[in-house]
Design a protein around this motif. Structure first.
Motif, mmCIF file in Angstrom:
data_model
loop_
_atom_site.group_PDB
_atom_site.id
_atom_site.type_symbol
_atom_site.label_atom_id
_atom_site.label_comp_id
_atom_site.label_asym_id
_atom_site.label_seq_id
_atom_site.Cartn_x
_atom_site.Cartn_y
_atom_site.Cartn_z
ATOM 1 N N THR A 1 20.092 11.037 58.908
ATOM 2 C CA THR A 1 19.164 10.182 58.183
ATOM 3 C C THR A 1 18.884 10.749 56.794
ATOM 4 O O THR A 1 19.161 11.915 56.517
ATOM 5 C CB THR A 1 17.842 10.043 58.960
ATOM 6 O OG1 THR A 1 16.963 9.176 58.239
ATOM 7 C CG2 THR A 1 17.157 11.391 59.128
ATOM 8 N N GLY A 2 18.323 9.897 55.952
ATOM 9 C CA GLY A 2 17.983 10.348 54.609
ATOM 10 C C GLY A 2 16.625 11.003 54.538
ATOM 11 O O GLY A 2 16.344 11.758 53.597
ATOM 12 N N ASN A 3 15.776 10.725 55.544
ATOM 13 C CA ASN A 3 14.436 11.301 55.541
ATOM 14 C C ASN A 3 13.938 11.416 56.980
ATOM 15 O O ASN A 3 13.722 10.404 57.656
ATOM 16 C CB ASN A 3 13.481 10.423 54.716
ATOM 17 C CG ASN A 3 12.141 11.094 54.485
ATOM 18 O OD1 ASN A 3 11.435 11.423 55.423
ATOM 19 N ND2 ASN A 3 11.787 11.291 53.220
ATOM 20 N N GLU B 1 10.237 9.850 57.662
ATOM 21 C CA GLU B 1 10.205 8.389 57.662
ATOM 22 C C GLU B 1 10.846 7.823 58.924
ATOM 23 O O GLU B 1 10.335 6.868 59.531
ATOM 24 C CB GLU B 1 10.913 7.846 56.425
ATOM 25 C CG GLU B 1 10.155 8.070 55.124
ATOM 26 C CD GLU B 1 10.886 7.461 53.946
ATOM 27 O OE1 GLU B 1 11.961 6.849 54.160
ATOM 28 O OE2 GLU B 1 10.388 7.596 52.809
ATOM 29 N N THR B 2 11.971 8.406 59.326
ATOM 30 C CA THR B 2 12.654 7.937 60.527
ATOM 31 C C THR B 2 11.806 8.179 61.770
ATOM 32 O O THR B 2 11.692 7.309 62.640
ATOM 33 C CB THR B 2 14.010 8.651 60.677
ATOM 34 O OG1 THR B 2 14.811 8.388 59.521
ATOM 35 C CG2 THR B 2 14.737 8.166 61.909
ATOM 36 N N ASN C 1 16.916 -0.678 61.718
ATOM 37 C CA ASN C 1 15.818 -0.420 60.790
ATOM 38 C C ASN C 1 15.663 1.041 60.387
ATOM 39 O O ASN C 1 15.020 1.324 59.374
ATOM 40 C CB ASN C 1 14.499 -0.909 61.401
ATOM 41 C CG ASN C 1 14.458 -2.413 61.544
ATOM 42 O OD1 ASN C 1 14.155 -3.141 60.607
ATOM 43 N ND2 ASN C 1 14.764 -2.901 62.746
ATOM 44 N N ALA C 2 16.218 1.947 61.161
ATOM 45 C CA ALA C 2 16.109 3.360 60.796
ATOM 46 C C ALA C 2 16.987 3.652 59.583
ATOM 47 O O ALA C 2 17.986 2.972 59.326
ATOM 48 C CB ALA C 2 16.526 4.249 61.966
ATOM 49 N N ASN C 3 16.588 4.662 58.837
ATOM 50 C CA ASN C 3 17.332 5.066 57.635
ATOM 51 C C ASN C 3 18.542 5.896 58.059
ATOM 52 O O ASN C 3 18.537 7.117 57.989
ATOM 53 C CB ASN C 3 16.412 5.863 56.711
ATOM 54 C CG ASN C 3 17.100 6.233 55.411
ATOM 55 O OD1 ASN C 3 18.186 5.754 55.108
ATOM 56 N ND2 ASN C 3 16.464 7.098 54.632
ATOM 57 N N ASN D 1 22.091 7.208 57.518
ATOM 58 C CA ASN D 1 23.125 7.465 56.513
ATOM 59 C C ASN D 1 24.512 7.575 57.147
ATOM 60 O O ASN D 1 25.508 7.201 56.547
ATOM 61 C CB ASN D 1 22.822 8.748 55.735
ATOM 62 C CG ASN D 1 21.654 8.571 54.780
ATOM 63 O OD1 ASN D 1 21.102 7.475 54.680
ATOM 64 N ND2 ASN D 1 21.272 9.627 54.096
ATOM 65 N N GLU E 1 18.504 15.649 59.041
ATOM 66 C CA GLU E 1 18.604 15.509 57.587
ATOM 67 C C GLU E 1 19.228 16.782 57.034
ATOM 68 O O GLU E 1 18.791 17.878 57.359
ATOM 69 C CB GLU E 1 17.206 15.295 56.991
ATOM 70 C CG GLU E 1 17.161 15.257 55.476
ATOM 71 C CD GLU E 1 15.744 15.152 54.954
ATOM 72 O OE1 GLU E 1 15.561 15.224 53.721
ATOM 73 O OE2 GLU E 1 14.807 15.032 55.783
#
Length: 264
Positions: A57-59, A62-63, A113-115, A117, A202
């Protein structure tokens, strides 16, 4: 009394040999002709579901927040949580329990919906435990029938030795029933609540950790130095004897050389 004893032997045989045979016959019959109250359609089949989802993920925060806040909408909860922090990545391992009817919806919601990557792995495993479920129910029914027969014999018994033997068999039989019912409850829980195992991380740039690692290295070096001093302090006798022996050896060697020079 002989009649009571014969009934006791007959019941024991029913629990043992006939019980196993009846269990097999009943379970086969149930599989061929399921009762109207069970398995009348495919929706009543007993299925366990488990999904594994791994991604970058990118964050992380947030995830994690998105997953955590979405659980209430799907009547799900986190059954296990673990965080990891390596030199090149940080992340979370989550074990989520969700009602079977909401399994697909929650899984799709997270994926969409999750970030994400990079999706590393997504797998779903579905096991049909209907047959085991029916077998366990048949075993419970057989054992409870045997328990009822033993209870009736116990009420009719007037002999102490026969009474004690019946009570022993009842105790063993009730323990078996509790064990089988425990397995049935476990299967029911697995059927009612599916499992989603999520692992996301991440990537961490080393440049962000350089000064932290450097400071940790300096502190560790100072601690190592203090440990060495403490070790030397504990071994002062050994150090003293070492230098004393070394000084004595040099003194002895010098005396030998002086004697050789005088003889010349």
């Amino acid at each position: 009394m002989k009649k009571m004893f014969h009934l006791l032997i007959l019941t024991t045989l029913l629990i043992g040999c006939d019980g196993a045979g009846k269990e097999s016959v009943d379970s086969d019959k149930l599989r061929r002709d399921p009762p109207e109250t069970e398995l009348t359609d495919k929706d009543l089949r007993k299925l366990t579901k488990e999904a594994i989802l791994r991604f970058r993920t990118g964050n992380n925060q947030e995830t994690y927040a998105l997953i955590h806040h979405s659980l209430k909408d799907f009547d799900a909860y986190i059954a296990g949580e673990n965080t990891f922090n390596y030199s090149n990545r940080t992340g979370f391992d989550l074990t989520i329990k969700v009602p079977a009817a909401q399994f697909d919806s929650l899984l799709n919601y997270i994926v969409n919906n999750a970030n994400i990557n990079e999706l590393k792995n997504k797998s779903i495993q579905i096991n049909d435990v209907t047959e085991e479920f029916i077998d366990i129910q048949a075993r419970i029914n057989i054992k409870k029938e045997a328990e009822q027969k033993l209870t009736e014999l116990l009420q009719q018994s007037g002999n102490l030795s026969v009474t004690l033997e019946i009570q022993k068999q009842l105790t063993d039989l009730r323990a078996d029933i509790e064990s089988v019912e425990g397995r049935l409850k476990y299967l029911s829980d697995q059927v009612d609540y599916s499992t989603i195992r999520i692992s996301f991380h991440e990537n961490t740039k080393y440049s962000k950790r350089f000064f932290v690692d450097l400071w940790d290295a300096l502190k560790n070096g100072w601690q190592v130095f203090l440990h060495v001093l403490t070790l030397l302090a504990n071994l002062w006798v050994v150090v003293f004897v070492f230098f004393l022996l070394r000084f004595g050896y040099k003194y002895y060697k010098r005396r030998i050389e002086d004697r050789k020079n005088n003889h010349r």
